[in-house]
Design a protein around this motif. Structure first.
Motif, PDB file in Angstrom:
ATOM      1  N   VAL A  47      -8.690  -6.636  -2.744  1.00 43.36           N
ATOM      2  CA  VAL A  47      -9.037  -6.314  -4.235  1.00 43.36           C
ATOM      3  C   VAL A  47     -10.226  -5.203  -4.391  1.00 43.36           C
ATOM      4  N   ASP A  48      -9.990  -4.299  -5.421  1.00 40.98           N
ATOM      5  CA  ASP A  48     -11.006  -3.483  -5.634  1.00 40.98           C
ATOM      6  C   ASP A  48     -10.787  -3.010  -7.132  1.00 40.98           C
ATOM      7  N   HIS A  49     -11.687  -2.282  -7.540  1.00 42.80           N
ATOM      8  CA  HIS A  49     -11.772  -1.854  -8.954  1.00 42.80           C
ATOM      9  C   HIS A  49     -10.880  -0.850  -9.451  1.00 42.80           C
ATOM     10  N   ALA A  50     -10.233  -0.054  -8.184  1.00 44.16           N
ATOM     11  CA  ALA A  50      -9.128   0.853  -8.774  1.00 44.16           C
ATOM     12  C   ALA A  50      -8.154   0.858  -7.650  1.00 44.16           C
ATOM     13  N   ASP A  51      -7.022   1.597  -7.632  1.00 39.28           N
ATOM     14  CA  ASP A  51      -5.901   1.428  -6.964  1.00 39.28           C
ATOM     15  C   ASP A  51      -6.278   2.407  -5.661  1.00 39.28           C
ATOM     16  N   THR A  52      -5.472   2.317  -4.453  1.00 42.37           N
ATOM     17  CA  THR A  52      -5.870   3.129  -3.333  1.00 42.37           C
ATOM     18  C   THR A  52      -6.070   4.474  -3.334  1.00 42.37           C
ATOM     19  N   GLN A  53      -5.053   5.115  -4.194  1.00 44.45           N
ATOM     20  CA  GLN A  53      -5.007   6.630  -4.278  1.00 44.45           C
ATOM     21  C   GLN A  53      -6.477   7.082  -4.935  1.00 44.45           C
ATOM     22  N   THR A  54      -6.601   6.284  -6.158  1.00 46.30           N
ATOM     23  CA  THR A  54      -8.113   6.692  -6.872  1.00 46.30           C
ATOM     24  C   THR A  54      -8.912   6.390  -5.975  1.00 46.30           C
ATOM     25  N   LEU A  55      -9.193   5.449  -5.037  1.00 46.30           N
ATOM     26  CA  LEU A  55     -10.350   5.230  -4.266  1.00 46.30           C
ATOM     27  C   LEU A  55     -10.708   6.398  -3.350  1.00 46.30           C
ATOM     28  N   ARG A  56      -9.253   6.913  -2.729  1.00 51.58           N
ATOM     29  CA  ARG A  56      -9.404   7.912  -1.606  1.00 51.58           C
ATOM     30  C   ARG A  56      -9.625   9.147  -2.215  1.00 51.58           C
ATOM     31  N   ASP A  57      -9.458   9.524  -3.624  1.00 55.48           N
ATOM     32  CA  ASP A  57      -9.813  10.729  -4.484  1.00 55.48           C
ATOM     33  C   ASP A  57     -11.521  10.688  -4.798  1.00 55.48           C
ATOM     34  N   LYS A  58     -11.801   9.567  -5.015  1.00 54.98           N
ATOM     35  CA  LYS A  58     -13.049   9.301  -5.408  1.00 54.98           C
ATOM     36  C   LYS A  58     -14.053   9.596  -4.182  1.00 54.98           C
ATOM     37  N   TYR A  59     -13.709   8.974  -2.904  1.00 47.79           N
ATOM     38  CA  TYR A  59     -14.378   9.143  -1.822  1.00 47.79           C
ATOM     39  C   TYR A  59     -14.113  10.176  -0.934  1.00 47.79           C
ATOM     40  N   ILE A  70      -9.209   4.300   4.010  1.00 46.82           N
ATOM     41  CA  ILE A  70      -9.331   3.068   2.914  1.00 46.82           C
ATOM     42  C   ILE A  70      -8.133   2.101   2.783  1.00 46.82           C
ATOM     43  N   VAL A  71      -8.355   0.819   2.994  1.00 50.73           N
ATOM     44  CA  VAL A  71      -7.246  -0.330   3.059  1.00 50.73           C
ATOM     45  C   VAL A  71      -6.291  -0.070   1.640  1.00 50.73           C
ATOM     46  N   GLU A  72      -5.179  -0.473   1.939  1.00 51.48           N
ATOM     47  CA  GLU A  72      -4.030  -0.489   0.630  1.00 51.48           C
ATOM     48  C   GLU A  72      -4.499  -1.625  -0.142  1.00 51.48           C
ATOM     49  N   VAL A  73      -4.961  -1.208  -1.238  1.00 52.46           N
ATOM     50  CA  VAL A  73      -5.375  -2.244  -2.369  1.00 52.46           C
ATOM     51  C   VAL A  73      -4.132  -2.975  -2.983  1.00 52.46           C
TER      52      VAL A  73
END
Length: 299
Positions: A47-59, A70-73
């Motif tokens: 579980v995270d605050h955003a989906d996987t692709q959004t997190l990968r773009d963010k970081y 980053i794990v698959e949310v």
């Protein structure tokens, strides 16, 4: 049962001690690229605050995060509740490492974790110890701040928290903090007054989210705060185990379990409160502030 420090255990062993991963459904919050729960070890929901692709773009430009790893949310916990994010599924245990200090509404967050636990389920936390982190010069969280954030149903860190964070976080070396008290005058700060006021104003006027440590703990202050919340009937989670901050380290581990027995819950936190060690040399915040007050006082 309350545990003391056993330095021979790894972080993962402390966090997951006693859990049957193979036959239990786990939930890990904010795993990013370093999950403690692996799908090869047992069923898990990320579980995270955003989906996987959004997190990968963010970081993608963050040197501390391997964005591609980053794990698959599996479930996004954003404006919805955790129960809604999981689609009504219940889990046997929840794991969150260095997450609790970031949540704007601590009471609501704990309640949502409680809402998705199966009977007999547990919450496992890794919590930074402010005495050995950049929070060194910040005040430990008091119950009034937690109550206020819950009262207004805070969805973002509030202006007073942002100001405190920006004014007081500092460049702290963990090992040095273990060796001797740090000097508030010579320790470099991360931000200045202008930054503090700018981010606070951005929150106040625009409702902007700034990712900071909303809550600041030592093992004892954590236990005291949870005891106070239990006494006020704000939580129904007891402390069933903890690992104190190990020497030359900067985090402690807590296991929580739901209970309907208020006396048991309060006493469990009292046992942790009295069971933590006192041999850390880090200077209490009030002593640092008193030194600063005396130095600035007119002759």
């Amino acid at each position: 049962m309350i545990s003391t420090v056993r330095s021979s255990l790894t972080r993962k062993q402390k966090l997951l001690a006693g859990l049957n991963q193979k036959d239990s459904l786990g939930l890990e919050i904010g795993a990013l690229c370093r999950p403690f729960l692996l799908k090869d070890d047992g069923p898990v929901i990320y579980v995270d605050h955003a989906d996987t692709q959004t997190l990968r773009d963010k970081y993608k430009d963050d040197p501390n995060v391997h964005a591609d790893a980053i794990v698959e949310v599996d479930a996004v916990w954003g404006a919805n509740t955790l129960e809604q994010a999981l689609g009504g599924r219940q889990v046997d245990y929840v794991v969150a490492s260095h997450v609790i200090e970031h949540v704007p509404d601590l009471i609501a967050w704990l309640s949502e974790l409680r809402s998705v636990l199966n009977p007999g389920g547990e919450v496992r936390l890794i919590v930074p110890d402010k005495r050995f982190t950049f929070d060194y010069f910040r005040e430990e969280t008091r119950i009034a701040s937690v109550l206020y954030s819950n009262l207004i149903r805070a969805r973002v860190p509030q202006p007073q928290i942002l100001i405190d964070y920006c004014l007081n976080v500092a460049k702290v070396d963990c090992i040095s903090a273990w060796k001797s008290p740090l000097d508030p005058f010579s320790t470099e700060r991360h931000h200045d007054v202008k930054t503090a006021l700018d981010v606070a104003r951005d929150c106040l006027e625009n409702g902007a989210y700034h990712d900071v440590h909303c809550w600041v703990f030592s093992p004892r202050s954590f236990a005291r705060l949870f005891r106070e919340m239990a006494e006020l009937d704000l939580i129904d989670l007891a402390c069933v185990n903890f690992f104190d901050t190990a020497r030359n380290d900067m985090e402690f581990f807590v296991a929580l379990k739901p209970s309907n027995d208020k006396s048991h819950i309060v006493n469990s936190w009292r046992r942790m409160e009295t069971g933590v060690r006192d041999d850390a040399p880090g200077r209490p915040f009030w002593k640092a502030r008193r030194a600063l007050h005396f130095a600035l006082a007119p002759c």
